[in-house]
Enzyme design. Structure first.
Site, PDB file in Angstrom:
ATOM      1  N   PHE A   1     -10.170  -8.541  -6.680  1.00 38.96           N
ATOM      2  CA  PHE A   1     -10.081  -9.168  -5.352  1.00 38.96           C
ATOM      3  C   PHE A   1      -9.842  -8.057  -4.329  1.00 38.96           C
ATOM      4  CE2 PHE A   1      -8.206 -12.082  -8.506  1.00 38.96           C
ATOM      5  CZ  PHE A   1      -9.005 -13.213  -8.372  1.00 38.96           C
TER       6      PHE A   1
ATOM      7  N   ASP B   1     -15.060  -7.942  -6.261  1.00 38.00           N
ATOM      8  CA  ASP B   1     -14.879  -8.974  -5.238  1.00 38.00           C
ATOM      9  C   ASP B   1     -16.152  -9.818  -5.212  1.00 38.00           C
ATOM     10  OD1 ASP B   1     -12.747  -9.203  -2.689  1.00 38.00           O
ATOM     11  OD2 ASP B   1     -14.668 -10.204  -2.375  1.00 38.00           O
ATOM     12  N   SER B   2     -15.992 -11.082  -4.827  1.00 42.18           N
ATOM     13  CA  SER B   2     -17.183 -11.950  -4.769  1.00 42.18           C
ATOM     14  C   SER B   2     -18.011 -11.668  -3.523  1.00 42.18           C
ATOM     15  CB  SER B   2     -16.766 -13.419  -4.808  1.00 42.18           C
ATOM     16  OG  SER B   2     -15.776 -13.654  -3.838  1.00 42.18           O
TER      17      SER B   2
ATOM     18  N   CYS C   1      -0.216 -15.121  -2.855  1.00 42.15           N
ATOM     19  CA  CYS C   1       0.073 -15.373  -1.433  1.00 42.15           C
ATOM     20  C   CYS C   1       0.165 -16.867  -1.161  1.00 42.15           C
ATOM     21  CB  CYS C   1      -0.961 -14.700  -0.537  1.00 42.15           C
ATOM     22  SG  CYS C   1      -2.624 -15.326  -0.763  1.00 42.15           S
TER      23      CYS C   1
ATOM     24  N   ASP D   1      -4.969  -9.321  -6.489  1.00 46.25           N
ATOM     25  CA  ASP D   1      -4.529  -9.862  -5.189  1.00 46.25           C
ATOM     26  C   ASP D   1      -5.458 -10.995  -4.768  1.00 46.25           C
ATOM     27  OD1 ASP D   1      -3.214 -10.223  -2.786  1.00 46.25           O
ATOM     28  OD2 ASP D   1      -4.316  -8.626  -1.762  1.00 46.25           O
TER      29      ASP D   1
ATOM     30  N   ARG E   1       0.858  -1.196   0.000  1.00 43.61           N
ATOM     31  CA  ARG E   1       0.000   0.000   0.000  1.00 43.61           C
ATOM     32  C   ARG E   1       0.891   1.242   0.000  1.00 43.61           C
ATOM     33  NH1 ARG E   1      -3.123  -3.586   3.294  1.00 43.61           N
ATOM     34  NH2 ARG E   1      -2.143  -3.012   5.259  1.00 43.61           N
TER      35      ARG E   1
HETATM   36  N1  SAH Z   1      -6.362  -6.937  -1.685  1.00 42.90           N
HETATM   37  C1  SAH Z   1      -7.113  -7.123  -0.465  1.00 42.90           C
HETATM   38  C2  SAH Z   1      -7.143  -8.558   0.001  1.00 42.90           C
HETATM   39  C3  SAH Z   1      -7.719  -9.533  -0.977  1.00 42.90           C
HETATM   40  S1  SAH Z   1      -8.160 -11.027  -0.232  1.00 42.90           S
HETATM   41  C4  SAH Z   1      -6.521  -6.238   0.611  1.00 42.90           C
HETATM   42  O1  SAH Z   1      -5.341  -5.876   0.507  1.00 42.90           O
HETATM   43  O2  SAH Z   1      -7.225  -5.931   1.571  1.00 42.90           O
HETATM   44  C5  SAH Z   1      -8.942 -11.878  -1.489  1.00 42.90           C
HETATM   45  C6  SAH Z   1     -10.352 -11.422  -1.775  1.00 42.90           C
HETATM   46  O3  SAH Z   1     -10.774 -12.133  -2.918  1.00 42.90           O
HETATM   47  C7  SAH Z   1     -11.408 -11.685  -0.724  1.00 42.90           C
HETATM   48  O4  SAH Z   1     -12.051 -10.473  -0.420  1.00 42.90           O
HETATM   49  C8  SAH Z   1     -12.416 -12.653  -1.369  1.00 42.90           C
HETATM   50  O5  SAH Z   1     -13.756 -12.325  -1.065  1.00 42.90           O
HETATM   51  C9  SAH Z   1     -12.159 -12.418  -2.821  1.00 42.90           C
HETATM   52  N2  SAH Z   1     -12.370 -13.543  -3.742  1.00 42.90           N
HETATM   53  C10 SAH Z   1     -11.967 -14.825  -3.624  1.00 42.90           C
HETATM   54  N3  SAH Z   1     -12.208 -15.518  -4.757  1.00 42.90           N
HETATM   55  C11 SAH Z   1     -12.784 -14.639  -5.620  1.00 42.90           C
HETATM   56  C12 SAH Z   1     -13.245 -14.735  -6.980  1.00 42.90           C
HETATM   57  N4  SAH Z   1     -13.142 -15.867  -7.653  1.00 42.90           N
HETATM   58  N5  SAH Z   1     -13.756 -13.635  -7.540  1.00 42.90           N
HETATM   59  C13 SAH Z   1     -13.843 -12.476  -6.849  1.00 42.90           C
HETATM   60  N6  SAH Z   1     -13.399 -12.322  -5.601  1.00 42.90           N
HETATM   61  C14 SAH Z   1     -12.881 -13.391  -4.984  1.00 42.90           C
END
Ligand code: SAH
Length: 406
Positions: free
Chosen positions: A234, A256-257, A346, A306, A217
């Site tokens: 994500f 995001d999902s 990750c 991410d 960030r």
């Molecule tokens: N970048 C964020 C963290 C991401 S964590 C930060 O720094 O705060 C991963 C995220 O992906 C979660 O919020 C989860 O809800 C979402 N996720 C997981 N699989 C997904 C998919 N197939 N499509 C969309 N979102 C997804």
């Protein structure tokens, strides 16, 4: 049953020729390396070679694949409360600069094996601590560790978030809730580099927030994004979007999902007075939504990927690689010439060189030449022991798509 804060009693003897990792200070002893063990689960043991030489002291769990986690390589160490206190103190002292020089209030205080405290995670969020116990050995000393943390850090409250999959491998159920002091106020807001983030300590992802992405960030906050269109895929609760908005982004798309995460992202942007920046909050599967944008011919100047952990065991690596390739390939397609891709993995099992190869393969497939202009990773509060490379899991590449491609 003797408890773990008493001197080591049990003995674990390794098979012939299996002592090398321990001698090289790797803290894990796998079940296959063990000849015989005479110890109670969750208690301290001394590990010896076939020849009877002392190798290490650690704690024991015959139900886990990792039967011993080493705590000390000194035979004369007495692993009692003052030993644990000294280890905690060392980990806390190592982070003192983060609080002093960067005015940070939220960061990892204890990162398990990397801090010589296998199986224990402690995150600090201002006056509150969140602890995560990953192993039976840590469960056995948890009440003592909580007391020590109260004494060393003097928090207002300590919350337990021992709700992670790895506990199953240790034969442990999930445990969550307030374990000491008072619960955090609601909403609970932390500050980081001038931004405010509401954090849900009892129920948010991980221990409430992606502390491991903090330096990334900060990296984003060092960019000029004047007039740019950003796709934060994500997005979770939108922390990267806030950084992008602060740096001048003209339009931000969060995908995001989780609708709840998107709602939280929207509230967070308003809290920071960033809600004048036009933003979209799209509840969708990223794999599908990137294809929708491709069909629409939509493009972006910056794309952040991410995703959650794709590889949970070595059997998953190939499937994970396909997943990473798919989203990276689609992202390269959606980038304008000169645009930036900030792409993360990750999954600890996908090593950095493999990840870079996957991103390379994705770029080739869509005829995009790109430069790597940055290698990113977990913050310094998530250190990696040279003797324990498994501690490294988060890696990111910053790629710039060359202009002369078009
Ligand atoms: N970048 C964020 C963290 C991401 S964590 C930060 O720094 O705060 C991963 C995220 O992906 C979660 O919020 C989860 O809800 C979402 N996720 C997981 N699989 C997904 C998919 N197939 N499509 C969309 N979102 C997804």
């Amino acid at each position: 049953m003797s408890t773990i804060d008493k001197p080591s009693t049990g003995i674990v003897t390794l098979k012939h020729g299996r002592e090398k990792p321990l001698r090289q200070r790797h803290p894990w002893v796998f079940s296959g390396a063990i000849d015989k063990a005479d110890a109670d689960p969750g208690t301290l043991v001394v590990v010896r070679s076939q020849a009877g030489e002392f190798l290490a002291q650690g704690y024991y769990n015959p139900r886990s694949q990792i039967v011993v986690r080493a705590l000390s390589w000194r035979e004369d160490d007495v692993i009692d409360a003052s030993w644990w206190r000294a280890r905690l103190q060392a980990a806390i002292d190592a982070r003192a600069g983060l609080a002093t020089y960067e005015s940070l209030v939220a960061y990892r205080l204890v990162y398990a094996e990397s801090d010589g405290l296998p199986g224990l995670i402690v995150d600090r969020y201002g006056d509150y601590l969140v602890i995560q116990s990953l192993t039976l050995g840590i469960e056995a000393v948890k009440p003592m560790l909580i007391e020590l943390l109260v004494d060393l850090v003097q928090p207002k409250g300590i919350i337990e978030r021992s709700d992670v999959d790895v506990r199953k491998k240790e034969g442990l159920e999930d445990i969550t809730g307030l374990v000491w002091g008072e619960p955090p106020p609601e909403p609970f807001i932390i500050r980081e580099y001038g931004l405010q983030y509401p954090v849900d300590l009892p129920a948010g992802h991980k221990t409430g927030f992606y502390l491991d992405q903090r330096e990334n960030r900060r990296w984003l906050l060092g960019q000029s994004l004047e007039g740019q269109e950003v796709l934060n895929a994500f997005s979770y609760t939108g922390s990267f979007s806030a950084c992008a908005a602060l740096r001048g982004a003209r339009q931000i798309v969060n995908v995001d999902s989780s609708q709840a995460a998107l709602d939280a992202a929207r509230d967070m942007m308003a809290l920071n007075d960033l809600d004048q920046v036009p933003a979209e909050y799209v509840a969708a599967d990223v794999f599908e939504q990137l294809r929708v944008y491709r069909e629409e011919g939509r493009t972006f100047d910056l794309i952040i990927l991410d995703p959650p952990k794709f590889a949970h065991s070595s059997r998953d690596i190939e499937r994970a690689a396909r997943g990473y390739k798919d989203i990276n390939l689609l992202a390269f397609r959606l980038l304008r010439p000169g645009g930036l891709l900030l792409t993360f993995s990750c999954s600890g099992l996908v090593r950095p060189d493999l990840f870079q190869k996957i991103v390379f393969a994705a770029s080739i497939d869509v005829y995009r030449q790109a430069q790597i202009i940055g290698w990113l990773g977990q913050g310094s509060d998530h250190p990696v022991l040279l003797t324990f490379p498994e501690g490294q899991y988060l890696k990111g590449l910053v790629c710039r798509v060359l202009r002369h491609e078009e």
